[in-house]
Enzyme design. Sequence first.
Site, PDB file in Angstrom:
ATOM      1  N   TYR A 144      86.728   8.130  73.956  1.00 55.52           N
ATOM      2  CA  TYR A 144      87.496   7.892  72.734  1.00 55.52           C
ATOM      3  C   TYR A 144      88.311   6.609  72.819  1.00 55.52           C
ATOM      4  O   TYR A 144      88.533   5.947  71.819  1.00 55.52           O
ATOM      5  CB  TYR A 144      88.454   9.065  72.471  1.00 55.52           C
ATOM      6  CG  TYR A 144      87.869  10.188  71.682  1.00 55.52           C
ATOM      7  CD1 TYR A 144      86.723  10.829  72.112  1.00 55.52           C
ATOM      8  CD2 TYR A 144      88.471  10.615  70.496  1.00 55.52           C
ATOM      9  CE1 TYR A 144      86.190  11.873  71.391  1.00 55.52           C
ATOM     10  CE2 TYR A 144      87.949  11.665  69.766  1.00 55.52           C
ATOM     11  CZ  TYR A 144      86.807  12.291  70.215  1.00 55.52           C
ATOM     12  OH  TYR A 144      86.282  13.325  69.491  1.00 55.52           O
ATOM     13  N   LYS A 195      79.258  16.597  83.234  1.00 54.41           N
ATOM     14  CA  LYS A 195      77.840  16.219  83.237  1.00 54.41           C
ATOM     15  C   LYS A 195      77.617  15.417  84.516  1.00 54.41           C
ATOM     16  O   LYS A 195      77.187  14.250  84.497  1.00 54.41           O
ATOM     17  CB  LYS A 195      77.530  15.412  81.960  1.00 54.41           C
ATOM     18  CG  LYS A 195      76.071  15.124  81.732  1.00 54.41           C
ATOM     19  CD  LYS A 195      75.251  16.340  81.319  1.00 54.41           C
ATOM     20  CE  LYS A 195      73.780  15.994  81.232  1.00 54.41           C
ATOM     21  NZ  LYS A 195      72.913  17.193  81.052  1.00 54.41           N
ATOM     22  N   ASP A 228      75.793  20.858  78.798  1.00 55.35           N
ATOM     23  CA  ASP A 228      74.708  21.407  77.968  1.00 55.35           C
ATOM     24  C   ASP A 228      74.580  22.914  78.196  1.00 55.35           C
ATOM     25  O   ASP A 228      74.432  23.699  77.254  1.00 55.35           O
ATOM     26  CB  ASP A 228      73.381  20.668  78.221  1.00 55.35           C
ATOM     27  CG  ASP A 228      73.048  20.492  79.695  1.00 55.35           C
ATOM     28  OD1 ASP A 228      73.907  20.788  80.561  1.00 55.35           O
ATOM     29  OD2 ASP A 228      71.915  20.052  79.998  1.00 55.35           O
TER      30      ASP A 228
HETATM   31  C1  IPM Z   1      89.611  16.985  66.660  1.00 53.11           C
HETATM   32  C2  IPM Z   1      88.994  16.059  65.627  1.00 53.11           C
HETATM   33  C3  IPM Z   1      89.330  14.632  66.001  1.00 53.11           C
HETATM   34  C4  IPM Z   1      88.700  14.355  67.353  1.00 53.11           C
HETATM   35  C5  IPM Z   1      88.888  13.573  64.987  1.00 53.11           C
HETATM   36  C6  IPM Z   1      89.401  13.894  63.586  1.00 53.11           C
HETATM   37  C7  IPM Z   1      89.309  12.200  65.382  1.00 53.11           C
HETATM   38  O1  IPM Z   1      87.641  16.274  65.538  1.00 53.11           O
HETATM   39  O2  IPM Z   1      90.843  17.000  66.776  1.00 53.11           O
HETATM   40  O3  IPM Z   1      88.863  17.679  67.338  1.00 53.11           O
HETATM   41  O4  IPM Z   1      87.526  13.992  67.427  1.00 53.11           O
HETATM   42  O5  IPM Z   1      89.391  14.508  68.355  1.00 53.11           O
END
Ligand code: IPM
Length: 369
Positions: A144, A195, A228
Amino acid sequence: MTKLKFAVLPGDYIGPEVMSEALRVLVAATAPAGLELDYEIAPVGGAGIDEQGQALPDSTLQTCRQADAILFGSVGGPKWENLPPQEQPERAALLPLRKAFGLFANIRPGLLYPELTDASPLKSERIPEGIDIVCIRELTGGIYFGQPKRTTQLDNGEYQAIDTMVYQTSEIERIAEVAAITARGRGGRVCSVDKANVLETSVLWRKTVVNYFAEKHPDLELTHMYVDNAAMQLARDPNQFDVLFTENMFGDILSDEMAVICGSLGMMSSASLGVQRNGHGHPFGLFEPAGGTAPDIAGKGVANPCAQILSGAMLLRYSFGQEELAHRIEAAVRATVTKDGLRTGDIAFGREPVGTKAMADAIIARLAR
Ligand code: IPM
Ligand code: MG
């Protein structure tokens, strides 16, 4: 009187509707204990875009900085869905908040009362006792946030995009500690999901987790599973898990799977805890329902307020150290749904559904008993 200072970010569509009910329940639960709620409401998500041109307005961030915790509603919906991905309310509000407050630990209970097994897509005979597991997801690392993260055009004209999955030992250890503490308060079993047969980050993850538990928590049961397989096992027999523990993106996916097998999203709460301690000596945290803004039922007064109310209970537990009050709210929600039999439309199954307000009233009545 002890004051509990938190920011309230209701968000969009059903967000404000369920938030106002959650606040009523929080007042009813805390007032008899001599606690005063000192909250400030600020716009976020689509509301932030409409009012101030930003999903996370500076003034809202400021309000959060002055608080000891954040009670978050839900954001996003059709009104803003034509914005570019990086401006979408969900992403443009939640990710910066996670980053700003170092909210590295996401705790999502996967709880399905035995009385509600009909709400699960799993066959009831597979989960006769309901479901009771919890997912601990790392929330500020991995793919992320890793750099580089960009899209470029190659010489031949086509585009190339890159995301980077990165983890450091210290990031893995601090979330391992949250998983361990959580397991200690439950069944004492942690399943770490990775994984490691393919990814370097997962090899480091597994090694770090093994070492950390051996040193700090040798009495807990630690197992490992590839992601998985974990996705399959969750659908096959969710209760084989106690604490499911994993990195950011795997946790995003598995926690949604967990939410759906636990039935209604209207019942699912979550906590995202930060590195900082707040004025009460507890982790600063953001607490939000898992369900989303449900634009189709917004404004009708029929949304299930339980997830927001249960998120309020988590706020009391984790950011203010009020375990007993948190437990009382959770017990009141459970009794209202299972003993009093009150059901909003999402969990009605043939019963006459009640509205958002009636549900909250009944929970408040339970608290007063
Ligand atoms: C979550 C959501 C968020 C994430 C999005 C909205 C950015 O899906 O809190 O799980 O991917 O973390
Ligand atoms: Mg998600």
